[in-house]
Enzyme design. Structure first.
Site, mmCIF file in Angstrom:
data_model
loop_
_atom_site.group_PDB
_atom_site.id
_atom_site.type_symbol
_atom_site.label_atom_id
_atom_site.label_comp_id
_atom_site.label_asym_id
_atom_site.label_seq_id
_atom_site.Cartn_x
_atom_site.Cartn_y
_atom_site.Cartn_z
ATOM 1 N N SER A 136 6.999 2.036 6.043
ATOM 2 C CA SER A 136 6.184 0.727 6.007
ATOM 3 C C SER A 136 5.816 0.432 7.488
ATOM 4 O O SER A 136 6.644 0.739 8.426
ATOM 5 C CB SER A 136 7.298 -0.161 5.327
ATOM 6 O OG SER A 136 7.897 0.171 4.173
HETATM 7 N N1 SAH Z 1 11.941 2.225 3.449
HETATM 8 C C1 SAH Z 1 11.159 3.373 3.513
HETATM 9 C C2 SAH Z 1 9.839 3.110 2.874
HETATM 10 C C3 SAH Z 1 9.413 4.444 2.028
HETATM 11 S S1 SAH Z 1 8.329 4.207 1.078
HETATM 12 C C4 SAH Z 1 11.098 3.790 5.142
HETATM 13 O O1 SAH Z 1 11.537 2.823 5.757
HETATM 14 O O2 SAH Z 1 10.601 4.666 5.409
HETATM 15 C C5 SAH Z 1 8.823 3.764 -0.300
HETATM 16 C C6 SAH Z 1 10.099 4.893 -0.907
HETATM 17 O O3 SAH Z 1 10.377 4.675 -2.364
HETATM 18 C C7 SAH Z 1 9.441 6.356 -1.282
HETATM 19 O O4 SAH Z 1 10.303 7.584 -0.179
HETATM 20 C C8 SAH Z 1 9.699 6.794 -2.671
HETATM 21 O O5 SAH Z 1 9.825 8.236 -2.850
HETATM 22 C C9 SAH Z 1 10.757 5.694 -2.934
HETATM 23 N N2 SAH Z 1 10.717 5.434 -4.351
HETATM 24 C C10 SAH Z 1 9.762 5.341 -5.408
HETATM 25 N N3 SAH Z 1 10.104 5.015 -6.563
HETATM 26 C C11 SAH Z 1 11.385 5.198 -6.507
HETATM 27 C C12 SAH Z 1 12.351 5.052 -7.487
HETATM 28 N N4 SAH Z 1 12.045 4.744 -8.659
HETATM 29 N N5 SAH Z 1 13.820 5.336 -7.194
HETATM 30 C C13 SAH Z 1 13.935 5.622 -5.679
HETATM 31 N N6 SAH Z 1 13.122 5.759 -4.548
HETATM 32 C C14 SAH Z 1 11.891 5.533 -5.218
#
Ligand code: SAH
Length: 214
Positions: free
Chosen positions: A60
């Site tokens: 993000s």
């Molecule tokens: N907090 C992260 C942002 C990653 S983007 C950072 O700082 O890098 C959001 C993440 O949510 C992705 O890695 C995606 O795989 C995960 N995601 C999406 N749906 C999900 C679910 N149902 N359960 C767990 N993770 C999920």
């Protein structure tokens, strides 16, 4: 230029955009975001933009990491003890949280992303984080209730499971929607089953995917 100087510039920009919680700004200043990206992208780590981390997912934008973290801290009365993150991704937001609360639990559905995040967290010496490979839409019931829950992926509707894993007066910060998304702040009213919901600002997150984790 050293990464500390570029991070200082990033912090200045976040302040100009209205981020004001010094605890959060200090942590952003001290967290090496470049370590959460592939080498080919690490020179862009202190731009205020979202960046790809593979598997169609993104780290993000620093503004939104800072904003969501300050909303979480601000809405909670005192120090947060147990916090759940949905969507570990690169582990950057996890690392920011781990420096501000007692214990972080983070759930990710894409195993290779979780594996990489685990290595980074270990290298940074963070000992107050536990990771789980699962569908975070169901929270992490065995570890709840949580004083705070922060989702970094957007469901179409707020999952009831997340609300019900909030401790009394617990705080949920979550993007919700499809093409159009808003950030929501949901606070449990004492230990009751009623929740106070506030729509905050437009955001853009990857979708919270349900179903079989890979
Ligand atoms: N907090 C992260 C942002 C990653 S983007 C950072 O700082 O890098 C959001 C993440 O949510 C992705 O890695 C995606 O795989 C995960 N995601 C999406 N749906 C999900 C679910 N149902 N359960 C767990 N993770 C999920």
């Amino acid at each position: 230029m050293t990464s500390l100087r570029t991070r200082e510039r990033l912090v200045q920009r976040l302040m100009e955009q209205g981020v004001s919680d010094f605890r959060v700004l200090d942590v952003i200043r001290n967290t090496p975001r470049h370590l959460f990206l592939d080498e080919a992208l690490s020179h862009r780590a202190y731009e205020d933009s979202a960046l790809p981390i593979g598997y169609g997912q993104t780290l993000s934008q620093p503004y939104i990491v800072a904003r969501m973290t300050e909303i979480l801290l601000g809405a909670a009365g005192g120090r947060l003890s147990r916090v759940l993150e949905v969507g570990t991704g690169s582990g950057y937001q996890t690392t920011v949280l781990a420096q501000l609360v007692d214990q972080v639990y983070s759930v990710e559905r894409i195993k290779p992303l979780q594996d990489r995040a685990r290595v980074r967290l270990r290298e940074l010496g963070l000992r107050n984080v536990q990771l789980s490979h699962a569908d975070g839409g169901f929270g992490w019931p065995e570890k709840g209730p949580f004083d705070g829950i922060l989702s970094t992926a957007a469901p179409q509707y707020v999952p009831e499971e997340l609300k019900h894993q909030l401790a009394p007066n617990g705080v949920l910060v979550i993007p919700v929607g499809g093409q159009q998304q808003s950030l929501y702040l949901i606070v449990r009213d004492g230990d009751s089953d009623s929740f106070h919901t506030q729509e905050l600002e437009p955001v853009r997150f990857v979708p919270l995917l349900s179903g079989t984790a890979r």
